[in-house]
Design a protein around this motif. Structure first.
Motif, short mmCIF file in Angstrom:
data_model
loop_
_atom_site.label_atom_id
_atom_site.label_comp_id
_atom_site.label_asym_id
_atom_site.label_seq_id
_atom_site.Cartn_x
_atom_site.Cartn_y
_atom_site.Cartn_z
N TYR A 272 -49.01 23.22 44.57
CA TYR A 272 -50.19 22.38 44.77
C TYR A 272 -51.48 23.18 44.83
N LEU A 273 -51.44 24.42 44.34
CA LEU A 273 -52.62 25.27 44.42
C LEU A 273 -53.77 24.73 43.59
N ARG A 274 -53.48 24.21 42.41
CA ARG A 274 -54.51 23.69 41.51
C ARG A 274 -53.89 22.63 40.62
N PRO A 275 -54.70 21.82 39.98
CA PRO A 275 -54.14 20.82 39.05
C PRO A 275 -53.57 21.50 37.81
N TYR A 276 -52.34 21.17 37.45
CA TYR A 276 -51.72 21.69 36.24
C TYR A 276 -51.71 20.60 35.17
N THR A 277 -51.91 21.00 33.92
CA THR A 277 -51.95 20.03 32.83
C THR A 277 -50.59 19.79 32.20
N SER A 278 -49.59 20.59 32.59
CA SER A 278 -48.23 20.38 32.07
C SER A 278 -47.23 21.04 33.01
N ASN A 279 -45.98 20.64 32.87
CA ASN A 279 -44.93 21.22 33.70
C ASN A 279 -44.69 22.68 33.34
N ASP A 280 -44.82 23.01 32.07
CA ASP A 280 -44.63 24.39 31.63
C ASP A 280 -45.68 25.31 32.24
N GLU A 281 -46.91 24.80 32.36
CA GLU A 281 -47.97 25.61 32.95
C GLU A 281 -47.65 25.95 34.40
#
Length: 319
Positions: A272-281
């Motif tokens: 939950y550190l930052r918003p991710y744009t994909s699961n792979d990221e």
């Protein structure tokens, strides 16, 4: 305790003694060092009676405290804290005491933080730590919802994120933490089946070996997963390592607290550190988090040092 303008520190006191022992008058040495003769005589006298230890500062705590709160009242404060989980501001009026006095009593009895108390029983949680790396490894699995391509609700907003998340499934983050050093290893898998858990344990052991922990004696897990309780592949992996498998008591996550606390850090500083744009990221960011955690992140239980420092200090002694 020496203050910043003190004439004498431990080194200065040692120098004072050396000059007096060499045959010089105490009054002359005291004048040179800018202190009184009484002070000079005090340190020389302490050195002659106690040796080197006499040159160090002593505690200024009084031997007796006549005005300390009676033992019976302190016991009543502790009972209210354990039974009703009340704070100083509420215990004080009940017993007719200032809240500050109540807080000092709770601090003295290690009850001033509710996080240190087992909520059902009210007893202080006993912290423990094994003596050397590899003596006990904590293992647990954390279940996380996968992130759809394009991002979830943290990127798209609550409503749009809910619509895109349908059917994406879950990731299972398998983690192993060494009890003594807090060295951690994690992998992401699609399930927590027996074969997956057994394979993870084997690879975790290889990771610990590569960092100097050549022997694992015990592996502690909770008893929620069938793989840990009945899985033959899990038992076979333990046998290959020569390790004993241990289970926590039901509904007692405190016993497996090292990895439970690591899971919380895992969420705060990776998932939950930052918003991710994909699961792979998000998956790719796990390796960087683990390196930072093991090699750079300061750990309060380790004196402000990272886990790898304790492994390096103990590797030569316990291999």
């Amino acid at each position: 305790m020496s203050h910043r303008n003190a004439r004498l520190t431990v080194i200065g006191r040692r120098l004072l003694v050396e000059r007096v022992v060499s045959g010089r008058p105490v009054a002359h040495v005291a004048a040179e060092m800018g202190i009184s003769r009484a002070t000079a005589h005090k340190w020389v006298r302490r050195w002659r009676s106690e040796g080197e230890a006499g040159l160090h500062d002593r505690s200024s705590r009084p031997r007796t405290t006549p005005h300390r709160t009676p033992v019976a009242v302190e016991a009543r404060v502790c009972d209210l804290r354990r039974a009703r989980k009340l704070g100083p501001a509420r215990i004080g009026p009940v017993l007719g005491m200032p809240a500050s006095t109540v807080h000092r009593i709770l601090t003295r009895c290690s009850l001033h933080r509710l996080a240190w108390i087992d909520r059902p029983t009210g007893t202080v949680i006993r912290r423990y730590e094994r003596e050397h790396p590899g003596e006990l490894i904590h293992v647990d699995v954390k279940k996380l919802g996968r992130i759809p391509d394009g991002g979830g609700h943290k990127v798209l907003g609550r409503q749009a994120g809910r619509e895109t998340k349908t059917g994406v499934g879950f990731d299972y983050v398998h983690s192993a933490v060494d009890d003594h050093s807090r060295l951690a290893y994690s992998e992401i898998h699609a399930d927590e089946k027996v074969a997956t858990c057994a394979g993870f344990l084997t690879r975790a052991a290889a990771f610990f070996r590569s960092h100097g922990i050549t022997r694992i004696e015990r592996v502690l897990t909770d008893n929620a997963a069938w793989a840990y309780r009945k899985g033959l592949a899990w038992k076979s992996a333990l046998a290959d390592l020569g390790a004993a498998g241990k289970l926590t008591r039901a509904y007692r996550p405190q016993t497996n607290g090292k990895v439970e606390r690591f899971n919380r850090t895992l969420l705060d500083e990776w998932a939950y550190l930052r918003p991710y744009t994909s699961n792979d990221e998000r998956t790719e960011a796990l390796a960087d988090f683990l390196h930072t955690y093991n090699h750079h992140r300061c750990h309060t239980a380790l004196g402000g040092k990272p886990p790898i420092s304790r492994v390096n200090n103990a590797a030569g002694q316990y291999t």
